[in-house]
Design an enzyme around this catalytic site. Structure first.
Site, PDB file in Angstrom:
ATOM      1  CG  ASP A 123      -3.128   1.686   1.944  1.00  0.00           C
ATOM      2  OD1 ASP A 123      -3.498   3.161   1.317  1.00  0.00           O
ATOM      3  OD2 ASP A 123      -2.177   1.420   0.534  1.00  0.00           O
ATOM      4  CE1 TYR A 128       2.461   2.647  -2.761  1.00  0.00           C
ATOM      5  CE2 TYR A 128       4.116   4.928  -2.358  1.00  0.00           C
ATOM      6  CZ  TYR A 128       3.363   3.338  -2.123  1.00  0.00           C
ATOM      7  OH  TYR A 128       2.520   3.913  -1.249  1.00  0.00           O
ATOM      8  CD  GLU A 169       5.043   6.246   1.012  1.00  0.00           C
ATOM      9  OE1 GLU A 169       6.082   5.355   1.339  1.00  0.00           O
ATOM     10  OE2 GLU A 169       4.070   6.226  -0.074  1.00  0.00           O
ATOM     11  CG  ASN A 218      -8.110   9.368  -8.051  1.00  0.00           C
ATOM     12  OD1 ASN A 218      -7.822  10.608  -8.302  1.00  0.00           O
ATOM     13  ND2 ASN A 218      -9.563   8.426  -8.472  1.00  0.00           N
TER      14      ASN A 218
HETATM   15  C1  DGY Z   1       0.532   0.688  -2.161  1.00  0.00           C
HETATM   16  O1  DGY Z   1       0.615   0.084  -2.770  1.00  0.00           O
HETATM   17  O2  DGY Z   1       0.961   0.800  -1.045  1.00  0.00           O
HETATM   18  C2  DGY Z   1      -1.078   1.577  -2.827  1.00  0.00           C
HETATM   19  O3  DGY Z   1      -1.371   1.869  -0.932  1.00  0.00           O
HETATM   20  C3  DGY Z   1      -1.978   0.895  -2.456  1.00  0.00           C
HETATM   21  O4  DGY Z   1      -3.482   1.820  -3.290  1.00  0.00           O
END
Ligand code: DGY
Length: 418
Positions: A161, A31, A385, A36
Site C-alpha cells: 500500500d 481486516y 503482520e 485476495n
Molecule cells: C488496508 O486496508 O490496509 C488494506 O491493505 C487495503 O487493501
C-alpha cells in the site's frame, strides 16, 4: 513436543480462529473480510493439514469474480464497522459486495502447491476452478499489461500500500473532493506503523475516481491520474501464468493462449529493469519515470522464472544492512521507516516468494538465510503482520493468517515443501 511442533499447533489454531466459514480473514478486526492474496496464502496454510478446506478458500474467493473476469481484492461477505472504506464507498454493485480493484495474483501458484499436496483431490477441485482462473488472468492481460509489464491502478492493487514506489505518482492525485472520513485501521494498530493521512486521502480519492467511472477499465486507463507498472504484480502474474499452464496441462487443456501471455510478460518485464539501481523497480506509466525504489518486490524476479544474475549482488548487499531480511525498502534511503508497513519492515510472505524463486534458481544459500530469518522472527515474536528488520519487533496486526500459513508451508522446520 518440540518448539517447532508447538508453533505448528499455534499456526493451525490461527487459521482455524480466523476462519469465518469458507473464507479466512487476514486477522480479526483490522481486516474483517476476505482479501485476495491473503486468502490464497490461507489456502496454502490449510493445504498442510486440511486439503478440502484449502480448496474451499479458492472457491469462496472466485465466488466474487466479476463478469469481466476480475477477482476483487476484497470481498465484503458481511457488514462490519471495523473497516473503512467499506462497500458503500466502493459502490461496485457486484453480486458479492466487493472492492473495484484486484491484487497480486498469487492464487494460481498456491493452487498448484495445493494440488501437488494431493493430486487426486486437486484434479477434481481445479477442474471446477480452471476456467475462472483463466478468465482472471485474461483480465490482467487485457486491462493491466498495455506497457508490457503489469500495472496497478491503485496502490492497494500491488498489496504494498504505502511503498515509496508510488510517492512520485501519488502527487498527481487531487484529494480535494474527499469528504471527511474516519479511519478504522489506526484504531486497531499504532498509527506510526500504518500509512499516513496524506496517503489515505489519496487512496480514497482514487477509489472515488474509479467509482465515478463506474469501474470501467477503459475509462480508468484513459483518465486516471495514477498508473504504475510494478514488480509485485508483474512477477506474481508471470509466475501465476506458468503455474496456471501447468494446471491446465494436468487437465489436458489447450494452454497456447497462456504461452503467449508468458512470453509477452517475460519480455515486457524488462521495462522495469533500472540499470542505475541495479534492480527491478516500479515505473510511473504517466511520466515514464522509474520510482528508484529498491524494495522486496524487486527480488521476485527468480520467483517469476526470470534468471537474473544482475540483481543477485544487490540483494546480497541489502541483506548485509539488516539483521532480518528482506526489508521492504532499502535502509540507505531517507524514506526508510523500520516499522511503517511497506516502507521498511520484513514481511514473511514476501520472504517465502522470494526464497521459493531463489531456491528454484539454485541460489540455496540466500534462500536458506531467508527461511531461517523468517523462522526466527516467528519464534521470537509470534505470527505478526510484519517485523522490524533490525530487532524483529512485531508490527501491525497480530495472529496473522498469512504469517501462520507460510510458517506451516515453508518456514517451520517440520514443513514439507511441495
Ligand atoms: C488496508 O486496508 O490496509 C488494506 O491493505 C487495503 O487493501
Amino acid at each position: 513436543m518440540s518448539e517447532a511442533q508447538a508453533l505448528d499447533d499455534r499456526a493451525r489454531k490461527i487459521l482455524r480462529d480466523n476462519d469465518r466459514g469458507g473464507h479466512t480473514v487476514p486477522t480479526d478486526r483490522l481486516y474483517p473480510y476476505q482479501w485476495n492474496w491473503d486468502s490464497a496464502f490461507a489456502a496454502f496454510g490449510f493445504s498442510t493439514f486440511d486439503i478440502d478446506r484449502a480448496w474451499t478458500e479458492f472457491d469462496t474467493l472466485f465466488s466474487g469474480q466479476w463478469a469481466n473476469g476480475m477477482v476483487p481484492h476484497i470481498l465484503f461477505h458481511q457488514p462490519d464497522d471495523d473497516y473503512f472504506p467499506g462497500p458503500d464507498v466502493w459502490c461496485t454493485h457486484a453480486a458479492v459486495p466487493s472492492s473495484g480493484i484486484s491484487q497480486p495474483p498469487v492464487a494460481a501458484t498456491l493452487a498448484r502447491k495445493t494440488y501437488e499436496r494431493d493430486p487426486v483431490i486437486g484434479r477434481q477441485r481445479i477442474r471446477i476452478l480452471y476456467d475462472k482462473f483463466l478468465a482472471w488472468h485474461q483480465w490482467f492481460n487485457n486491462h493491466r499489461c498495455e506497457s508490457g509489464a503489469a500495472a496497478i491502478t491503485h496502490p492497494w492493487e500491488a498489496g504494498r500500500d504505502n511503498a515509496p514506489d508510488w510517492d512520485a505518482a501519488m502527487v498527481a492525485i487531487d484529494p480535494s473532493g474527499v469528504a471527511p472520513y474516519t479511519r478504522r485501521d489506526t484504531g486497531h494498530v499504532d498509527p506510526s506503523m500504518r500509512p499516513t493521512k496524506y496517503d489515505y486521502d489519496r487512496y480514497i480519492a482514487l477509489v472515488q475516481f474509479g467509482r465515478d467511472q463506474g469501474w470501467d477499465e477503459d475509462k480508468i486507463l484513459k483518465d486516471s491520474p495514477f498508473r504504475v507498472a510494478d514488480p509485485t504484480t508483474t512477477f506474481t502474474l508471470l509466475r501465476a501464468h506458468r503455474d496456471l499452464k501447468w494446471l491446465g496441462d494436468q487437465l489436458g487443456e489447450n494452454t497456447e493462449i497462456i504461452d503467449g501471455w508468458i512470453s509477452d510478460l517475460a519480455q515486457g518485464a524488462e521495462i522495469l529493469w533500472n540499470a542505475d539501481l541495479k534492480s527491478y523497480d516500479s515505473r510511473d506509466l504517466r511520466s515514464g519515470n522509474f520510482a528508484n525504489s529498491l524494495s522486496n518486490a524487486s527480488f521476485l524476479s527468480w520467483y517469476a522464472g526470470v534468471e537474473d544474475g544482475r540483481s543477485l549482488a544487490t540483494l546480497v548487499e541489502l541483506l548485509k544492512k539488516v539483521k532480518y531480511g528482506v526489508p521492504s525498502f532499502s535502509p540507505d534511503s531517507a524514506k526508510f521507516d523500520a516499522r511503517r508497513y511497506w516502507r521498511g519492515p520484513v514481511w514473511a510472505i514476501m520472504n517465502t516468494l522470494i526464497a521459493m524463486g531463489l531456491g528454484e534458481a539454485g541460489h540455496h544459500e540466500i534462500a536458506t538465510r531467508l527461511r531461517l530469518d523468517t523462522a526466527e522472527l516467528i519464534k521470537l515474536n509470534g505470527f505478526a503482520e510484519y517485523y522490524d528488520p533490525y530487532d524483529g519487533t512485531p508490527a501491525g496486526g497480530g495472529t496473522f493468517t498469512w504469517t501462520a500459513a507460510v510458517w506451516l508451508g515453508w518456514a517451520s522446520p517440520t514443513a514439507k515443501e511441495v
